[in-house]
Design a protein around this motif. Structure first.
Motif, mmCIF file in Angstrom:
data_model
loop_
_atom_site.group_PDB
_atom_site.id
_atom_site.type_symbol
_atom_site.label_atom_id
_atom_site.label_comp_id
_atom_site.label_asym_id
_atom_site.label_seq_id
_atom_site.Cartn_x
_atom_site.Cartn_y
_atom_site.Cartn_z
ATOM 1 N N THR A 79 0.856 -1.191 0.000
ATOM 2 C CA THR A 79 0.000 0.000 0.000
ATOM 3 C C THR A 79 0.887 1.235 0.000
ATOM 4 N N GLY A 108 3.933 -2.453 4.440
ATOM 5 C CA GLY A 108 3.457 -1.096 4.131
ATOM 6 C C GLY A 108 2.397 -0.612 5.114
ATOM 7 N N ALA A 151 3.191 -17.202 9.191
ATOM 8 C CA ALA A 151 2.092 -18.166 9.368
ATOM 9 C C ALA A 151 1.079 -17.978 8.257
HETATM 10 C C1 LIG Z 1 -1.173 -7.478 -1.130
HETATM 11 S S1 LIG Z 1 0.087 -8.199 -0.190
HETATM 12 C C2 LIG Z 1 0.049 -7.283 1.303
HETATM 13 C C3 LIG Z 1 0.688 -5.918 1.199
HETATM 14 C C4 LIG Z 1 0.788 -5.161 2.502
HETATM 15 N N1 LIG Z 1 -0.494 -4.724 2.986
HETATM 16 C C5 LIG Z 1 1.706 -3.968 2.342
HETATM 17 O O1 LIG Z 1 1.243 -2.828 2.335
HETATM 18 O O2 LIG Z 1 2.909 -4.162 2.250
HETATM 19 C C6 LIG Z 1 -0.585 -9.763 0.187
HETATM 20 C C7 LIG Z 1 0.292 -10.719 0.984
HETATM 21 O O3 LIG Z 1 -0.540 -11.795 1.400
HETATM 22 C C8 LIG Z 1 0.262 -12.926 1.590
HETATM 23 N N2 LIG Z 1 -0.650 -14.082 1.684
HETATM 24 C C9 LIG Z 1 -1.504 -14.540 0.742
HETATM 25 N N3 LIG Z 1 -2.220 -15.563 1.223
HETATM 26 C C10 LIG Z 1 -1.823 -15.749 2.510
HETATM 27 C C11 LIG Z 1 -2.197 -16.637 3.553
HETATM 28 N N4 LIG Z 1 -3.148 -17.554 3.366
HETATM 29 N N5 LIG Z 1 -1.573 -16.533 4.750
HETATM 30 C C12 LIG Z 1 -0.622 -15.603 4.946
HETATM 31 N N6 LIG Z 1 -0.220 -14.728 4.001
HETATM 32 C C13 LIG Z 1 -0.814 -14.795 2.807
HETATM 33 C C14 LIG Z 1 1.210 -12.889 0.421
HETATM 34 O O4 LIG Z 1 2.393 -13.607 0.752
HETATM 35 C C15 LIG Z 1 1.451 -11.368 0.250
HETATM 36 O O5 LIG Z 1 2.652 -10.979 0.870
#
Ligand SMILES: C[S@@+](CC[C@H](N)C(=O)[O-])C[C@H]1O[C@@H](n2cnc3c(N)ncnc32)[C@H](O)[C@@H]1O
Length: 386
Positions: A79, A108, A151
């Motif tokens: 974000t 982020g 996790a």
């Molecule tokens: C859109 S990014 C998040 C970005 C974050 N909000 C930022 O601003 O940096 C989505 C994240 O979800 C993680 N992810 C997807 N499915 C997941 C799960 N079931 N458990 C944990 N992490 C998961 C991915 O590894 C990825 O890093």
């Protein structure tokens, strides 16, 4: 780079300092020089990280980006700072003191939450991403407020937190994923997680159809500098509420459930609503403020004879109206000596670049042409920012 640890050693950090701000054209020379004294792999990891930091500066600002760590996906999916800060402030204003940030990515949102004084549990299942998030909390002096955990979020206990925030991964193998059930984790899981917490926010794609917004959620569309960045589904703030928030500001327009505005003849002014207003279906709320109506029932341009300042739309004074006809437009632009032509369109398939090539604007004046429909007919409206 598939391991962050070497970059966090004193040698790695010294290399990161040495390559800071390296221009792409100089990379080879810099790498060759540094490889004389450092392992080749570490040098390329440092250069890769420097490149990512440069890319991330647009989202996080250079001062933070230069201290942070990134993965290519992490920069892409994070974000932007302005939006994360706004959201964190809203959580704080709601009295939230602790947040479980499920799907934290490189951090982020976790960073913005911690900077708002909120305690954060940041969870991601990808080991490298988790290492990066942890390094970022440390690099920015926020480690005391951020616990980073590797996790799967679907197994994480969130009882005890004031709020849950979920930012699911939205990219599949072939670009953006639009089906919310193809999010990871799926939106339906995130909605259940949200419902089990006192308050929650779920970040979703701004293209989410209004029908897909759960009845017990508030939907907020957010733009920054006029570009729509995301939609957020809030739980615990007001079921069925709709808002459009414009950054910087923030300026928030609340939906009042107004019916669609009336169509009326084109007046002296044309207003182009901000993208967040359009996505949130709040054009009627803006039209009411402007004492305006629509140029066409299907087009989100508001027209009015009044010039009223509003943050929610850009105003243009309309000087000419003509049926869609490139030759006539060309003649008119000649007559007005228009050399700088801004082309805007809504409800027209014409490519702005194509049109500009055809009319060959020449002269000292500037103008804006709107290609649109007026009461069903393809129309060109010529004007300038009011
Ligand atoms: C859109 S990014 C998040 C970005 C974050 N909000 C930022 O601003 O940096 C989505 C994240 O979800 C993680 N992810 C997807 N499915 C997941 C799960 N079931 N458990 C944990 N992490 C998961 C991915 O590894 C990825 O890093």
């Amino acid at each position: 780079m598939n391991d962050l640890a070497p970059l966090l050693t004193p040698e790695g950090r010294a290399l990161l300092d040495a390559v800071r701000g390296t221009a792409p054209a100089d990379e080879l020379a810099v790498a060759t020089r540094l490889r004389r004294e450092h392992p080749a792999e570490l040098v390329s990891a440092a250069l890769g990280q420097a490149r990512l930091r440069q890319r991330a500066a647009a989202k996080f600002g250079a001062a933070d980006a230069e201290r942070m760590f990134f993965t290519p996906n992490g920069v892409e999916q994070s974000t932007r700072g302005s939006v994360a800060t706004y959201r964190a402030e809203r959580f704080r204003a709601l009295g939230v003191r602790s947040v479980a940030d499920l799907c934290c990515g490189i951090g982020g949102d976790a960073i913005a939450l911690a900077r708002a004084g909120i305690r954060v549990l940041a969870v991601d299942r990808d080991p490298l991403t988790v290492a990066v998030a942890r390094a970022n909390a440390e690099a920015l002096g926020l480690a005391g407020l951020v616990e980073v955990r590797e996790a799967d979020v679907t197994g994480v206990e969130t009882a005890g937190y004031d709020a849950v925030f979920v930012d699911p991964a939205r990219r599949g193998g072939r670009g953006r994923v639009f089906d919310p059930e193809a999010y990871s984790p799926p939106l339906s899981w995130a909605v259940e997680a949200a419902r089990s917490a006192p308050r929650a926010a779920l970040k979703v794609a701004p293209g989410i159809p209004h029908e897909a917004v759960p009845v017990d959620a508030e939907a907020e569309w957010i733009s920054d500098g006029g570009d729509v960045k995301e939609a957020v589904l809030w739980f615990g703030t007001g079921a069925g509420a709709v808002r459009a928030t414009l950054l910087p500001g923030p300026r928030t327009l609340l939906g009042r459930g107004l019916p669609d505005p009336q169509v009326r003849p084109v007046g002296r002014y044309l207003y182009e609503p901000d993208g967040a207003v359009i996505r949130a279906h709040l054009v009627a709320e803006v039209a009411e403020q402007l004492d305006g109506g629509l140029v066409d029932a299907t087009i989100a341009y508001v027209t009015s004879d009044e010039l009223r300042p509003t943050p929610y739309a850009s105003a243009y004074e309309i000087t000419d109206r003509l049926p869609f006809n490139v030759k006539k437009l060309k003649a008119l632009l000649r007559e007005r000596e228009v050399g700088i032509l801004t082309v805007k369109k809504r409800g027209s398939a014409v490519e702005p670049e194509e049109l500009r090539k055809k009319v060959k604007p020449q002269g000292p004046n500037s103008a804006t042409v709107f290609l649109t429909r007026v009461a069903g007919s393809p129309t060109m409206l010529l004007g300038h920012p009011a």
